[in-house]
Design an enzyme around this catalytic site. Structure first.
Site, PDB file in Angstrom:
ATOM      1  N   GLU A 176       0.836  -1.201   0.000  1.00 14.76           N
ATOM      2  CA  GLU A 176       0.000   0.000   0.000  1.00 14.76           C
ATOM      3  C   GLU A 176       0.870   1.250   0.000  1.00 14.76           C
ATOM      4  O   GLU A 176       1.932   1.299   0.633  1.00 14.76           O
ATOM      5  CB  GLU A 176      -0.905  -0.010   1.247  1.00 14.76           C
ATOM      6  CG  GLU A 176      -1.933   1.100   1.251  1.00 14.76           C
ATOM      7  CD  GLU A 176      -2.862   1.017   2.452  1.00 14.76           C
ATOM      8  OE1 GLU A 176      -3.633   1.966   2.665  1.00 14.76           O
ATOM      9  OE2 GLU A 176      -2.802  -0.006   3.172  1.00 14.76           O
ATOM     10  N   ALA A 177       0.430   2.276  -0.729  1.00  9.34           N
ATOM     11  CA  ALA A 177       1.144   3.548  -0.835  1.00  9.34           C
ATOM     12  C   ALA A 177       2.563   3.350  -1.384  1.00  9.34           C
ATOM     13  O   ALA A 177       3.474   4.085  -1.027  1.00  9.34           O
ATOM     14  CB  ALA A 177       1.176   4.274   0.507  1.00  9.34           C
ATOM     15  N   ARG A 178       2.714   2.329  -2.217  1.00 11.61           N
ATOM     16  CA  ARG A 178       3.998   2.000  -2.850  1.00 11.61           C
ATOM     17  C   ARG A 178       5.076   1.621  -1.827  1.00 11.61           C
ATOM     18  O   ARG A 178       6.272   1.673  -2.114  1.00 11.61           O
ATOM     19  CB  ARG A 178       4.476   3.136  -3.765  1.00 11.61           C
ATOM     20  CG  ARG A 178       3.465   3.486  -4.845  1.00 11.61           C
ATOM     21  CD  ARG A 178       4.068   4.330  -5.954  1.00 11.61           C
ATOM     22  NE  ARG A 178       5.092   3.606  -6.716  1.00 11.61           N
ATOM     23  CZ  ARG A 178       4.823   2.722  -7.685  1.00 11.61           C
ATOM     24  NH1 ARG A 178       3.568   2.430  -7.983  1.00 11.61           N
ATOM     25  NH2 ARG A 178       5.802   2.138  -8.341  1.00 11.61           N
ATOM     26  N   LEU A 179       4.662   1.211  -0.642  1.00  8.30           N
ATOM     27  CA  LEU A 179       5.594   0.682   0.361  1.00  8.30           C
ATOM     28  C   LEU A 179       5.668  -0.834   0.161  1.00  8.30           C
ATOM     29  O   LEU A 179       5.104  -1.622   0.925  1.00  8.30           O
ATOM     30  CB  LEU A 179       5.139   1.056   1.773  1.00  8.30           C
ATOM     31  CG  LEU A 179       5.103   2.562   2.052  1.00  8.30           C
ATOM     32  CD1 LEU A 179       4.611   2.836   3.470  1.00  8.30           C
ATOM     33  CD2 LEU A 179       6.493   3.181   1.849  1.00  8.30           C
ATOM     34  N   HIS A 180       6.364  -1.222  -0.895  1.00 11.07           N
ATOM     35  CA  HIS A 180       6.384  -2.612  -1.321  1.00 11.07           C
ATOM     36  C   HIS A 180       7.198  -3.493  -0.378  1.00 11.07           C
ATOM     37  O   HIS A 180       8.005  -3.011   0.414  1.00 11.07           O
ATOM     38  CB  HIS A 180       6.969  -2.704  -2.739  1.00 11.07           C
ATOM     39  CG  HIS A 180       6.326  -1.774  -3.708  1.00 11.07           C
ATOM     40  ND1 HIS A 180       4.959  -1.727  -3.911  1.00 11.07           N
ATOM     41  CD2 HIS A 180       6.855  -0.839  -4.542  1.00 11.07           C
ATOM     42  CE1 HIS A 180       4.682  -0.816  -4.820  1.00 11.07           C
ATOM     43  NE2 HIS A 180       5.821  -0.248  -5.216  1.00 11.07           N
TER      44      HIS A 180
END
Length: 201
Positions: A176-180
């Site tokens: 989520e939110a590009r917090l891979h």
């Protein structure tokens, strides 16, 4: 080792890769085994193309090609390659870098025999990566191969497999939110134990 749970759980990266691929086969519309394979030429200029991963062994990833192709020449010359498999529906990917070796024995024979007749004859007809005068020339080469080899063509001596034995693997999951989520598996040699590191997204 970094703690891994959920889709990243397990102590065998090849088993994990097989599990992810099996999941992708149920969800990806086409070619769930497609991977972007990267190599370099003698001058270090990179090349990348899509090939189909055919098996995940206990210590490597196997694919097949024409040994006269540009990719094969580059793989033979450098002895190293990298690939990435991206599954859009699963929102996951696997990256690998490692050592290349040919698979030119019974495994290659078995896979070649499993292909459709047209694909087997096509392997004889195509001078892969070389200039082609026109489509008719290719069709004529296919007709010649069909006449010569019939309905049970042997595996061409210029066609076979490659095995990438990774020194580094990365399992990536969308966050989520590009917090891979990224776990890198690395080893000093193909016989060495793995060290696993959690990476920043």
């Amino acid at each position: 080792m970094a703690e891994r749970t959920g889709i990243f759980a397990g102590d065998d990266p090849f088993a994990l890769a097989r599990t992810w691929l099996a999941e992708a086969r149920t969800q990806e519309i086409n070619d769930s085994n497609a991977m972007a394979l990267s190599s370099v030429d003698a001058e270090g200029m990179p090349n990348v193309r899509i090939v189909l991963l055919k098996s995940i062994e206990d210590n490597g990833f196997v694919f097949f090609t024409n040994y006269g192709s540009v990719k094969a020449q580059e793989l033979d010359q450098s002895g190293k390659a990298a690939f990435v498999i991206h599954w859009k529906t699963l929102r996951r990917q696997i990256r690998a870098r490692g050592i290349i070796s040919r698979e030119d024995g019974p495994i290659a024979d078995e896979y070649y025999a499993s292909r459709s007749l047209k694909s087997r004859l096509g392997a004889w007809a195509s001078d892969q990566s070389q200039p082609l005068e026109n489509r008719a020339a290719l069709e004529n080469a296919l007709a010649k191969a069909t006449a010569e080899h019939g309905d049970n063509p042997p595996r061409p001596p210029f066609w076979g497999g490659y095995r990438l034995a990774p020194l580094e693997l990365e399992f990536w999951g969308d966050g989520e939110a590009r917090l891979h989520n990224r776990f890198r598996w690395r080893r000093a040699s193909i016989d060495a134990p793995w060290d696993v590191t959690l990476l920043n997204p």
